[in-house]
Structure formats: structure tokens, C-alpha cells
Design an enzyme around this catalytic site. Structure first.
Site, short mmCIF file in Angstrom:
data_model
loop_
_atom_site.label_atom_id
_atom_site.label_comp_id
_atom_site.label_asym_id
_atom_site.label_seq_id
_atom_site.Cartn_x
_atom_site.Cartn_y
_atom_site.Cartn_z
CG ASN A 155 31.59 22.69 55.71
OD1 ASN A 155 32.23 22.89 56.75
ND2 ASN A 155 30.37 23.19 55.52
N GLY A 182 29.79 26.30 52.13
CA GLY A 182 30.50 26.09 53.38
C GLY A 182 31.93 25.60 53.28
CG ASP A 184 35.80 25.23 56.20
OD1 ASP A 184 36.55 24.28 55.97
OD2 ASP A 184 34.78 25.14 56.91
CG ASP A 335 42.16 38.47 39.50
OD1 ASP A 335 41.94 37.44 38.85
OD2 ASP A 335 41.33 39.41 39.59
CD GLU A 364 43.32 36.22 35.35
OE1 GLU A 364 42.35 35.75 34.76
OE2 GLU A 364 43.25 37.24 36.09
CG HIS A 430 38.90 30.45 39.09
ND1 HIS A 430 40.27 30.32 38.90
CD2 HIS A 430 38.66 31.79 39.20
CE1 HIS A 430 40.82 31.52 38.90
NE2 HIS A 430 39.87 32.42 39.08
CG ASP A 431 39.02 32.91 35.58
OD1 ASP A 431 37.99 33.28 36.17
OD2 ASP A 431 40.16 33.32 35.88
CG ASP A 475 32.22 32.15 36.35
OD1 ASP A 475 31.50 31.73 37.25
OD2 ASP A 475 32.73 33.29 36.34
NE ARG A 479 34.22 30.44 39.31
CZ ARG A 479 34.28 31.76 39.29
NH1 ARG A 479 33.48 32.47 40.08
NH2 ARG A 479 35.12 32.39 38.49
#
Length: 585
Positions: A155, A182, A184, A335, A364, A430-431, A475, A479
Site C-alpha cells: 500500500n 489497500g 496499489d 486469462d 493461460e 494466484h490460482d 484460493d 492471496r
């Protein structure tokens, strides 16, 4: 001779050009069945008149080397220079007692008086066109990507926090898709020196466009950076500063589907079949109230786009060009790429390459992807099949070293050498569960997986936090927030990254040769024309193993510990240890 196991296919991953004057040919056979294999192909003499007054096809006879041997198969290889940019060819195979021709039409006895000149019975490589050569952008093969899930990385601008933002890295994390911490783009900019210090040469971010969720795969507006992440100017600054550090930037394109809160889908919900966007989607049941209509989707909140619709095509291609032109990104990760039609991806490739010729296109796809890798669509895909054997042997112990080699070689030879140079190989994302979770927190196993991963050809991807053994199951547990304020232990990733950069042979510039394979130990060599490195991996229990013959009596530098190592007849290997050895003297 086991003819059932002998296999070759022309113009495939077993027969492909790497340059205008170089063609690679492979043949597969049962393990230890064949004692020799020769490639028979055109010679400069061409057709010559024989003593019998007839014209005969004069052929070169080139020995093929046994490149790999697994529990089930032998793989034979030769590089050949075609005559006049084209080839007809066959194989002369022998098991020591029987010798046969293996041709496009099948097997023939060498005594057959007519088959030697029956050129149409042989395999064909009709012509080597330079424009048909598969070539990912030259920079890709040496890139190590650092994958970031922006909402959970850092953040850097609290003024952009959502109203319901949660404390960073709070205990008993709520990590669902509507939980916000938050993270970014400003936070990523502030950590660029940290990322570069790990030896990374690329940053891949999951989606950054306006959406309702933390993962942003439910796009509302492709032309707007999500306001919680920043602005277009922030993204431009990120790309510029990354480029100053010799790092590339790749964005995530979600073109299979769009968010149900997008203006286009909302217009359909309001106006039904009268909506100008009705044909942008794929409705299957449109009777009764609109809220009861059924439509194809990734999940109900992400309706599938109709990429055969010219308006949708134009819309998505414009977006693809827009972000390259506006921010100078270096790649698109696509994706759910396997659920979008091939024709759209051909148009996509043409559109983005016209803007930036060396842009990287990565799909992907989790399964065999050859249909997307003929040079008219993608430069590479997320290469989960090649990394799976690494996890299965080292991290989980589901398979032994012999099965690892089987699975690894099968995945490596699934594609041609040029295609492998463009692949995007990763242990986690992330998957998937994180590699530390898969290894049940055993840091030794994580380090070994990373060292082996870095030795494969093509681009490598490291999921943020792997460098500090960040935990996380499936998941959304994978994350988690990056724990910047905690005391952490660093993995070997920076060390291995720099070795891969310093030694071309370590990664994409070296060819594999397995020297020893058993249940718990694998030793392979990687070589190119200049030098070679030896990789030793050992898993369960302490073991005394005999050095491969070519290593006995030689001196090495262990590039991991930077210590000198002498190879006698045997070596004692502790549980879950690895060495990367450079010959000395």
C-alpha cells in the site's frame, strides 16, 4: 523390435526448423529396444544414374544420438541441414537382429528393391520458410517474472484505500474477493528496487482495470485503472521506472468474459433484446423475465463475451493496442485463453505486434497447448505441466526420481526448442496453493524446487512472497498480504536468479543430459558449445552414491556455497540437498 513404440510425426514438435538451414528431428522408441537409428535424407547429389541405367535417389545417412532415456522410452535426436531448404527423410532402425526402414507409410524391409527410391513414401519437410519459424521475442527466454497480486502486495497511497479497508496483514485474514487491504500501483513503484534486488527482470501483475472485486477479473471498464489501484499516470510511471531498472512489465487481459456490472451487460439487463450489446454475450435462454435469462459465463458474475462478434473484436483489440500505446507495456497475459476462439487470437496477435513487434503474448492454458503455439497466436503459455513433476517429486514426494524424469522429459519434449524458449514456467500463482504450502513449510524443499525450476528453458515466474517462504493454501488463502513489517527468512531465489543470469548454460542456453536417475537422486548436466554445469538433487534420507563416470576425479566449484568440491568415486548426500557444480581445471 517393438514397432508399436516407434513414433515420429513430420512438421511437429518432432520435426521443426530452428533456422533457415537447421532442422531438428526426433524419434521415439521403447527403452533399450533399438541399438542404432540413422536418418536417411536428401544429399547434394540428388538423383544419380546407376550402373543399371536407372535413376536412384542418393541419400545421406546421419547417425542419431539417444538424447533421453526414461523408464519407458528412448528419444533419438539429430540436427540436419536441409538441401535447398527442403527435406524428404526416413529412418533406418535396428535392434541388433533386425533392421528396417521406418517411413511415413510405415515399416519396410531393407531388402525391398523399390522402397529406397520411392520418395513419396518418406516423411516430408516441404520447405523451410523464415516467416514460418517460431520465434518468441528474444528477451523472453532470459526473463524471470515477479508475479504480483496488486491488492495484497504493498500500500503506497492510503488516500486510495477503499472505505472498508482492512488492517494490513491482520491476523486470521479475511482474504475473500470482497476483502480489501489497500494494495496499489504506488506500492509496487516503491518496491521496485526490492524486486530488482531479487534478480527479477520482469513484473507480471494480475488485472489492474476497474472492477468490483479484489482480484479484478470481473472487469467493469478496460480503459480505466481501478481507482483503488491508481491512475493511468501511475501505471506509466511504473513501466518507465521498471524499464530504467531493465525490468519488463506485463498486464493481465481478461477477454473471455467481462464483469456483470459492466455498462455493456447492465444495458442488456435494462433493455433486453433491444440492447445494442445483446449480441456481445451468449444468451441461451431468453424467455420470461430478464433476470431469469441464462447465459454462458465463467461464473455468473462474469458473463462470457462473444468474440465472434465484430463489435466485440474491435472493442477488445482497441483495448489491447491502447495500453501498449499509452503506457509502453511489454506483454499481455491472456486469462482463460483456451476458451476464446483461435481466430480472435490470430487477430489479436496481428493487432498488438503491429504496435510493438517484440511484445510478449502469454496464454493461460493448463494443458497441452500446441494448437496455440504455431506462431500465429501466442509466444508462450503458463507451463504448469513442466513444473508439476518438480513439485510432485521434491515438494510432496508423490513420485520418485524415476517418475520425475519420465514426466519432466515428456513435458519438455511436448514442444519444439523454439517454443520452449517462449514458455512461462512457474511453481505457483494466484490460482494455486503456494509452493511453501505444498512443501508443508519445509524450506529445504522450496529451495530445491526453485533451483530446479530455474534450470528449465524459457521465462520463469516467481509468485510474490515465495522469496520469503510466504504460506498460503488454495484460493483465496494464496492471496495473503506481503508481510513487510515482519522478520522473515529469505529463500535462495536471489542467489539462483543471479546464477541463471551469469551462466547462459544454466537456463535457456543449455541442453539437458541425465547422468544418474534413481528413486531419490537425480544428476543431470546442462551444456552448450562453451561450457557445462552439473545439477545434483537428492531428496529422502542420507545416501552414498557413486559419481557419474565423467565426473570422477575432477574438481568443481559449488556455485551455491562457492566452495571447492572434489569428486572421488562416491559422495554422501544429506536429505534434501542440492549442488550446482562448475568444472574447474
Amino acid at each position: 523390435m517393438n514397432k508399436h513404440a516407434i513414433y515420429h510425426r513430420a512438421k511437429s514438435h518432432m520435426s521443426y526448423a530452428v533456422a533457415e538451414n537447421r532442422v531438428h528431428i526426433r524419434l521415439k522408441s521403447e527403452r533399450n529396444d533399438l541399438t542404432s537409428v540413422y536418418l536417411l535424407t536428401d544429399s547434394k547429389q540428388g538423383w544419380v544414374e546407376g550402373d543399371d541405367g536407372k535413376w536412384h535417389w542418393h541419400k545421406r545417412k546421419l547417425p542419431m544420438e539417444r538424447e533421453f532415456q526414461t523408464e519407458l522410452f528412448d528419444y533419438w535426436f539429430v540436427e540436419v541441414e536441409p538441401i535447398d531448404y527442403k527435406m524428404r527423410y526416413g529412418f533406418l532402425v535396428s535392434d541388433g537382429t533386425e533392421t528396417l526402414y521406418y517411413l511415413d507409410r510405415g515399416f519396410f524391409p531393407v531388402e525391398d528393391p523399390s522402397i529406397g527410391d520411392d520418395i513419396n513414401s518418406y516423411f516430408a519437410f516441404p520447405y523451410v520458410h523464415t516467416q514460418d519459424l517460431f520465434q518468441a521475442p528474444s528477451w523472453v527466454k532470459d526473463t524471470v517474472w515477479y508475479q504480483i497480486f496488486p491488492e495484497r502486495f504493498a500500500n503506497g497511497d492510503a488516500s486510495r484505500n477503499p472505505n472498508d479497508v482492512l488492517p494490513w496483514n491482520k491476523k486470521d485474514e479475511d482474504l475473500g474477493q470482497y476483502s480489501f487491504y489497500g494494495g496499489d500501483i504506488r506500492g509496487i513503484i516503491e518496491k521496485l528496487d526490492y524486486i530488482k534486488g531479487l534478480g527479477m527482470s520482469g513484473i507480471y501483475m494480475t488485472p489492474v482495470f476497474k472492477a468490483t472485486t479484489s482480484h479484478k477479473y470481473d472487469t467493469i471498464n478496460y480503459y480505466e485503472i481501478d481507482p483503488h489501484f491508481g491512475t493511468k499516470e501511475d501505471l506509466k510511471e511504473l513501466v518507465e521506472k521498471a524499464h530504467q531498472l531493465d525490468m519488463k512489465v506485463m498486464l493481465d487481459a481478461v477477454f473471455n468474459h467481462i464483469g456483470d456490472k459492466s455498462p455493456q451487460f447492465q444495458d442488456v439487463l435494462e433493455n433486453g433484446k433491444e440492447s445494442k450489446y445483446f449480441d456481445w454475450f451468449m444468451f441461451e435462454e431468453t424467455e420470461g423475465a430478464i433476470d431469469d435469462w441464462s447465459y454462458r459465463n465463467f461464473v455468473p458474475a462474469m458473463p462470457k463475451l462473444n468474440t465472434a462478434n465484430p463489435e466485440v473484436i474491435d472493442y477488445l483489440l482497441d483495448i489491447s493496442r491502447y495500453w501498449i500505446e499509452e503506457t509502453n507495456i511489454d506483454g499481455w497475459r491472456l486469462d482463460v485463453a483456451n476458451e476464446v476462439d483461435h481466430e480472435f487470437w490470430r487477430l489479436f496477435r496481428k493487432a498488438v505486434k503491429e504496435v510493438k513487434e517484440d511484445l510478449y503474448i502469454c496464454g493461460e492454458i493448463w494443458h497441452d497447448s500446441q494448437a496455440w503455439l504455431y506462431g500465429d497466436q501466442f509466444d508462450g503459455v503458463m507451463n504448469y505441466p513442466l513444473s508439476q513433476p518438480i513439485q510432485d517429486w521434491i515438494a510432496t514426494g508423490r513420485i520418485n526420481g524415476n517418475q520425475f524424469q519420465n514426466d519432466f522429459v515428456h513435458a519438455l519434449l511436448r514442444y519444439s526448442e523454439p517454443v520452449n524458449q517462449g514458455m512461462f514456467t512457474l511453481l505457483d500463482s494466484h490460482d494455486t496453493p503456494r509452493i511453501t504450502h505444498i512443501a508443508k513449510g519445509d524450506k529445504r524443499k522450496v529451495d530445491m524446487c526453485l533451483a530446479l525450476l530455474m534450470s528449465v528453458p524459457g521465462a520463469i515466474s516467481i509468485y510474490y512472497g515465495t522469496e520469503i517462504y510466504l504460506e498460503g493454501g488454495a484460493d483465496p488463502d494464496n492471496r495473503r498480504c506481503m508481510p513487510w513489517d515482519e522478520d522473515v527468512t529469505f529463500s535462495n531465489i536471489a542467489k539462483i536468479n543471479h546464477l541463471r543470469s551469469d551462466y547462459e548454460v544454466f537456463g535457456s542456453g543449455g541442453k539437458f543430459e541425465f547422468l544418474l536417475v534413481d528413486a531419490n537422486t537425480v544428476i543431470y548436466k546442462k551444456t552448450n558449445k562453451q561450457n557445462g554445469l552439473y545439477f545434483i538433487f537428492h531428496t529422502k534420507g542420507e545416501a552414498v552414491i557413486e559419481w557419474p563416470e565423467e565426473m570422477k576425479g575432477k574438481s568443481f566449484k559449488n556455485l551455491v556455497s562457492e566452495e571447492k568440491m572434489e569428486a572421488g568415486d562416491t559422495v554422501t548426500l544429506n536429505e534434501f540437498t542440492y549442488y550446482i557444480l562448475e568444472p574447474r581445471g
